[in-house]
Design a protein around this motif. Structure first.
Motif, mmCIF file in Angstrom:
data_model
loop_
_atom_site.group_PDB
_atom_site.id
_atom_site.type_symbol
_atom_site.label_atom_id
_atom_site.label_comp_id
_atom_site.label_asym_id
_atom_site.label_seq_id
_atom_site.Cartn_x
_atom_site.Cartn_y
_atom_site.Cartn_z
ATOM 1 N N ASN A 90 -34.706 69.996 23.986
ATOM 2 C CA ASN A 90 -34.146 70.082 22.627
ATOM 3 C C ASN A 90 -32.649 69.788 22.589
ATOM 4 O O ASN A 90 -32.079 69.610 21.511
ATOM 5 N N HIS A 91 -32.013 69.755 23.746
ATOM 6 C CA HIS A 91 -30.572 69.547 23.823
ATOM 7 C C HIS A 91 -30.204 68.095 24.127
ATOM 8 O O HIS A 91 -29.018 67.772 24.248
ATOM 9 N N ILE A 92 -31.193 67.217 24.244
ATOM 10 C CA ILE A 92 -30.955 65.824 24.617
ATOM 11 C C ILE A 92 -30.781 64.957 23.370
ATOM 12 O O ILE A 92 -31.649 64.933 22.494
ATOM 13 N N ALA A 93 -29.662 64.237 23.308
ATOM 14 C CA ALA A 93 -29.439 63.300 22.208
ATOM 15 C C ALA A 93 -30.066 61.949 22.489
ATOM 16 O O ALA A 93 -30.538 61.263 21.570
ATOM 17 N N GLY A 94 -30.059 61.540 23.762
ATOM 18 C CA GLY A 94 -30.621 60.240 24.091
ATOM 19 C C GLY A 94 -30.373 59.867 25.534
ATOM 20 O O GLY A 94 -29.885 60.665 26.342
ATOM 21 N N TYR A 95 -30.716 58.599 25.832
ATOM 22 C CA TYR A 95 -30.674 58.099 27.204
ATOM 23 C C TYR A 95 -30.026 56.717 27.225
ATOM 24 O O TYR A 95 -30.032 55.992 26.232
ATOM 25 N N GLY A 96 -29.511 56.349 28.387
ATOM 26 C CA GLY A 96 -28.953 55.015 28.563
ATOM 27 C C GLY A 96 -28.887 54.677 30.041
ATOM 28 O O GLY A 96 -29.320 55.450 30.896
ATOM 29 N N VAL A 97 -28.352 53.501 30.332
ATOM 30 C CA VAL A 97 -28.176 53.093 31.720
ATOM 31 C C VAL A 97 -26.686 53.094 32.038
ATOM 32 O O VAL A 97 -25.848 52.819 31.162
ATOM 33 N N ALA A 98 -26.365 53.438 33.267
ATOM 34 C CA ALA A 98 -24.970 53.547 33.684
ATOM 35 C C ALA A 98 -24.809 53.035 35.102
ATOM 36 O O ALA A 98 -25.785 52.893 35.851
ATOM 37 N N LEU A 99 -23.575 52.763 35.461
ATOM 38 C CA LEU A 99 -23.208 52.455 36.838
ATOM 39 C C LEU A 99 -22.251 53.524 37.341
ATOM 40 O O LEU A 99 -21.247 53.825 36.680
ATOM 41 N N ASP A 100 -22.594 54.113 38.469
ATOM 42 C CA ASP A 100 -21.686 55.033 39.148
ATOM 43 C C ASP A 100 -20.981 54.224 40.225
ATOM 44 O O ASP A 100 -21.446 54.137 41.360
ATOM 45 N N MET A 101 -19.856 53.596 39.858
ATOM 46 C CA MET A 101 -19.117 52.785 40.819
ATOM 47 C C MET A 101 -18.405 53.710 41.800
ATOM 48 O O MET A 101 -17.797 54.710 41.409
ATOM 49 N N THR A 102 -18.486 53.351 43.072
ATOM 50 C CA THR A 102 -18.041 54.254 44.132
ATOM 51 C C THR A 102 -17.166 53.523 45.140
ATOM 52 O O THR A 102 -17.529 52.430 45.607
ATOM 53 N N LEU A 103 -16.042 54.109 45.479
ATOM 54 C CA LEU A 103 -15.206 53.592 46.555
ATOM 55 C C LEU A 103 -15.771 54.150 47.859
ATOM 56 O O LEU A 103 -15.429 55.254 48.293
ATOM 57 N N ARG A 104 -16.692 53.377 48.451
ATOM 58 C CA ARG A 104 -17.514 53.920 49.538
ATOM 59 C C ARG A 104 -16.687 54.252 50.780
ATOM 60 O O ARG A 104 -16.982 55.257 51.463
ATOM 61 N N ASP A 105 -15.694 53.445 51.089
ATOM 62 C CA ASP A 105 -14.891 53.747 52.275
ATOM 63 C C ASP A 105 -14.148 55.068 52.110
ATOM 64 O O ASP A 105 -14.084 55.884 53.036
ATOM 65 N N LEU A 106 -13.634 55.313 50.904
ATOM 66 C CA LEU A 106 -12.939 56.576 50.662
ATOM 67 C C LEU A 106 -13.913 57.748 50.608
ATOM 68 O O LEU A 106 -13.585 58.856 51.043
ATOM 69 N N GLN A 107 -15.116 57.500 50.080
ATOM 70 C CA GLN A 107 -16.112 58.570 50.066
ATOM 71 C C GLN A 107 -16.530 58.944 51.485
ATOM 72 O O GLN A 107 -16.668 60.127 51.815
ATOM 73 N N ASN A 108 -16.752 57.942 52.328
ATOM 74 C CA ASN A 108 -17.138 58.223 53.712
ATOM 75 C C ASN A 108 -16.066 59.037 54.417
ATOM 76 O O ASN A 108 -16.368 59.977 55.166
ATOM 77 N N SER A 109 -14.807 58.700 54.162
ATOM 78 C CA SER A 109 -13.707 59.453 54.764
ATOM 79 C C SER A 109 -13.656 60.871 54.223
ATOM 80 O O SER A 109 -13.451 61.834 54.987
ATOM 81 N N ALA A 110 -13.878 61.013 52.907
ATOM 82 C CA ALA A 110 -13.859 62.344 52.301
ATOM 83 C C ALA A 110 -14.966 63.222 52.860
ATOM 84 O O ALA A 110 -14.769 64.422 53.100
ATOM 85 N N ALA A 127 -17.257 54.215 35.477
ATOM 86 C CA ALA A 127 -18.463 54.670 34.775
ATOM 87 C C ALA A 127 -18.828 53.748 33.606
ATOM 88 O O ALA A 127 -18.750 54.140 32.449
ATOM 89 N N PRO A 128 -19.255 52.520 33.897
ATOM 90 C CA PRO A 128 -19.779 51.668 32.819
ATOM 91 C C PRO A 128 -21.061 52.275 32.246
ATOM 92 O O PRO A 128 -21.943 52.703 33.003
ATOM 93 N N ILE A 129 -21.168 52.323 30.918
ATOM 94 C CA ILE A 129 -22.363 52.878 30.283
ATOM 95 C C ILE A 129 -22.848 51.965 29.159
ATOM 96 O O ILE A 129 -22.062 51.253 28.536
ATOM 97 N N SER A 130 -24.143 52.024 28.918
ATOM 98 C CA SER A 130 -24.748 51.279 27.815
ATOM 99 C C SER A 130 -24.677 52.087 26.525
ATOM 100 O O SER A 130 -24.284 53.256 26.518
ATOM 101 N N GLU A 131 -25.103 51.457 25.455
ATOM 102 C CA GLU A 131 -25.329 52.183 24.217
ATOM 103 C C GLU A 131 -26.373 53.269 24.461
ATOM 104 O O GLU A 131 -27.114 53.230 25.452
ATOM 105 N N LEU A 132 -26.436 54.227 23.569
ATOM 106 C CA LEU A 132 -27.352 55.362 23.707
ATOM 107 C C LEU A 132 -28.642 55.095 22.943
ATOM 108 O O LEU A 132 -28.617 54.743 21.761
#
Length: 218
Positions: A90-110, A127-132
């Motif tokens: 009941n709390h969901i407004a909608g859905y879309g597609v997104a990209l979780d862009m990641t700096l992988r070298d920095l994440q691996n180090s972290a 965080a690129p996102i589509s329309e809802l």
């Protein structure tokens, strides 16, 4: 102020917090040489990370390895705290597609240093996102297909039915810790096939049959 357009409506939804789930597809956890977590892996992105269709993804100069991760995102339409499993939908407004862009070298180090992921996950344009797509227009959120293409070549494709933690539980869990607000987004995790994105690439993310985004990398 970041907002997302609601498909076939004149209104827009103001974006507040962005919650992200890690390792929510078993095949992706395997490709990252990680185990299946016993409790949800949650991190945050700021609303300033959001970009829309056709806007460029800008790789910070501090990183040498940018990765794409396609995800289904869920937008909260009605806030709350300690939301029960049977009321979560009941709390969901909608859905879309997104990209979780990641700096992988920095994440691996972290990861090695036990440091937080704010830089490698929350940088501007990460965080690129589509329309809802309104929730009532999607009968079954677990029968959707998400895909990602780089320069026209498909790199990721999976069914949302393969998510380990389901959407109702994610909302229930998050609301036991954070107060959820209208306009909060939840990135529900990426399937296998993540890979490098370089300057000059064109990335397409699609919620098949509903919506897609195209973003150049610079």
């Amino acid at each position: 102020m970041s907002e997302v357009r609601i498909k076939n409506r004149s209104e827009q939804l103001r974006i507040n917090k962005i919650f992200c789930l890690g390792r929510n597809y078993a095949a992706h956890a395997k490709e990252m040489s990680s185990g299946i977590p016993e409790t949800p892996v949650v991190f945050l992105k700021p609303s300033t990370a959001v970009i829309q269709d056709n806007e460029p993804i800008l790789k910070p100069s501090i990183s040498n390895l940018l990765h794409h991760e396609v995800e289904l995102y869920v937008a909260i339409g009605k806030g709350g705290r300690n939301i029960s499993l049977d009321k979560a939908h009941n709390h969901i407004a909608g859905y879309g597609v997104a990209l979780d862009m990641t700096l992988r070298d920095l994440q691996n180090s972290a990861k090695k240093e036990g440091q937080p992921w704010a830089v490698c996950k929350g940088f501007d344009t990460s965080a690129p996102i589509s329309e809802l797509i309104p929730a009532e227009d999607i009968k079954d959120p677990y029968s959707l297909t998400i895909r990602c293409c780089v320069n026209g070549s498909e790199k990721q494709r999976s069914s949302t039915g393969k998510m380990i933690l389901k959407i109702d539980y994610i909302i229930h869990y998050l609301s036991s810790i954070f107060t959820l607000e209208r306009g909060d987004l939840i990135f529900t995790g990426t399937p296998e096939g993540v890979g490098e994105a370089k300057a000059g690439d064109i990335i397409e993310a699609e919620l098949v049959g509903y919506t897609k985004i195209t973003n150049p990398v610079r």
